[in-house]
Design an enzyme around this catalytic site. Structure first.
Site, short mmCIF file in Angstrom:
data_model
loop_
_atom_site.label_atom_id
_atom_site.label_comp_id
_atom_site.label_asym_id
_atom_site.label_seq_id
_atom_site.Cartn_x
_atom_site.Cartn_y
_atom_site.Cartn_z
N LYS A 53 44.54 59.42 31.91
CA LYS A 53 46.12 59.81 31.60
C LYS A 53 46.33 61.27 31.95
O LYS A 53 47.31 61.65 32.36
CB LYS A 53 46.32 59.41 30.09
CG LYS A 53 46.22 57.94 29.74
CD LYS A 53 46.42 57.88 28.48
CE LYS A 53 46.36 56.18 28.01
NZ LYS A 53 46.14 55.83 26.61
N GLN A 97 45.75 58.58 20.61
CA GLN A 97 44.80 57.56 21.17
C GLN A 97 44.33 56.62 20.26
O GLN A 97 43.62 57.20 19.15
CB GLN A 97 43.69 58.13 22.26
CG GLN A 97 42.79 57.31 22.83
CD GLN A 97 43.71 56.65 23.95
OE1 GLN A 97 44.28 56.97 24.76
NE2 GLN A 97 43.17 55.26 24.23
N ASP A 120 54.75 55.91 23.41
CA ASP A 120 54.13 54.71 23.18
C ASP A 120 54.76 53.69 22.69
O ASP A 120 54.41 52.54 22.78
CB ASP A 120 52.53 54.94 22.26
CG ASP A 120 51.49 54.86 23.06
OD1 ASP A 120 51.30 54.60 24.14
OD2 ASP A 120 50.22 55.28 22.39
#
Ligand code: NAP
Length: 288
Positions: A53, A97, A120
């Site tokens: 990422k 994460q 997200d």
């Protein structure tokens, strides 16, 4: 039947060229999109995902911060770090994460992220916006699947779509997105009896179960479009999807490979969500 493999890596590359142009436009207005990725502890698979990422941000002209907190970190320290990022004008996207240590409440963590920086799409406000048909941030993996379908000119309208998996991250938002495109949607879970009888109904089959090679040719309707979200590490170290790729060749009309299918699209959508967030911040500044 000749099965076409959907090349997610190539489609993601193409989309990322378009994203570079949007970053250049923002840059002309003095804004550089910024993403912060926070993780707790050192989970080996997470480290690979985060590295990919952060690398993608660099290639896309996006400012990034990789904040790795020690595994001794407690939840309130993580929440404090998120609040700092909520107020940092360089940061337009915050991603925590997963997995988090088991003692942490993922709900509290997601609720602490500013919903305007929730790239997200896990904050309850963004979940609600998606469920009511007014999406702001859509979770990256299901969004990536929709872009794959769009790119392949597969219109879900009027089709029977079956989603295997009901997680908040993939299965549920996937089903909502397909429903919004007027598919008839069936969602399966681990208690679904005779999974094959459900998946054989699917004109569009999305599998996100985390079970290697769960879906075989006998479970696929001839001519179906099969999207494999699964990423599973086998004992021999190789990656496998939730679909037995070799087996469905000749039955499915199209199938995504693992790796090289949904994975690269997820990263492209993370960049897309971060850029969209920066664009909204710019528009809000101008309106103020
Ligand atoms: P998850 O939270 O473990 O959810 C898995 C879902 O599959 C659950 O709803 C579970 O049902 C269901 N399931 C498991 N076995 C099943 C079976 N035999 N029949 C029907 N349903 C079954 O996993 P996730 O986070 O959604 O991820 C799913 C997979 O996608 C994993 O392999 C993950 O690594 C991968 N993934 C890939 C990407 C990417 O970028 N490509 C992104 C995210 C995730 P219950 O709810 O009843 O337990």
């Amino acid at each position: 039947m000749q099965t076409r493999t959907i090349d997610g890596s190539a489609i993601a590359r193409e989309l990322r060229v378009g994203l570079l142009k949007r970053v250049a436009t923002l840059s002309a207005s003095g804004i550089r999109p910024g993403l912060a990725v926070i993780r707790v502890g050192n989970h080996p698979a997470s480290s690979v995902y985060v590295r990919n990422k952060i690398k993608a941000c660099g290639e896309g002209g996006i400012y990034s911060q990789d904040l790795q907190l020690p595994d001794t970190t407690d939840e309130s320290t993580l929440l404090g770090q998120i609040r700092i990022l909520n107020n940092d004008p360089r940061i337009h996207g915050i991603l925590v994460q997963l997995p988090l240590p088991s003692a942490f409440s993922a709900e509290r963590v997601f609720e602490t992220i500013n919903p305007l920086k929730d790239v997200d799409g896990f904050h309850p406000t963004n979940v609600g916006l998606l469920a009511t048909g007014h999406p702001r941030f859509v979770p990256c993996t299901p969004l990536g699947v929709m872009k794959l379908l769009e790119h392949e000119r597969v219109d879900p309208e009027g089709r029977h779509a079956v989603v295997v998996g009901r997680s908040n991250i993939v299965g549920k938002p996937m089903a909502l997105l397909l429903l919004q495109k007027s598919a008839t949607v069936t969602i399966c879970n681990s208690k679904t009896p005779d999974l094959g009888s459900m998946t054989r109904e699917a004109e569009i089959l999305v599998v996100a179960a985390g079970k290697p090679k769960l879906v075989t040719a006998a479970m696929v309707r001839p001519g179906a479009v099969v999207i494999d979200v699964g990423i599973n590490r086998l004992a021999d170290g190789k990656l496998a999807g939730d679909v037995d790729y070799e087996s469905v060749l000749g039955t499915a009309a199209r199938v995504t490979p693992v790796p090289g299918g949904v994975g690269p699209m997820t990263i492209a959508m993370l960049l897309e969500n971060t850029i969209a967030s920066a664009e909204r911040a710019l528009a809000a500044n101008r309106a103020a």
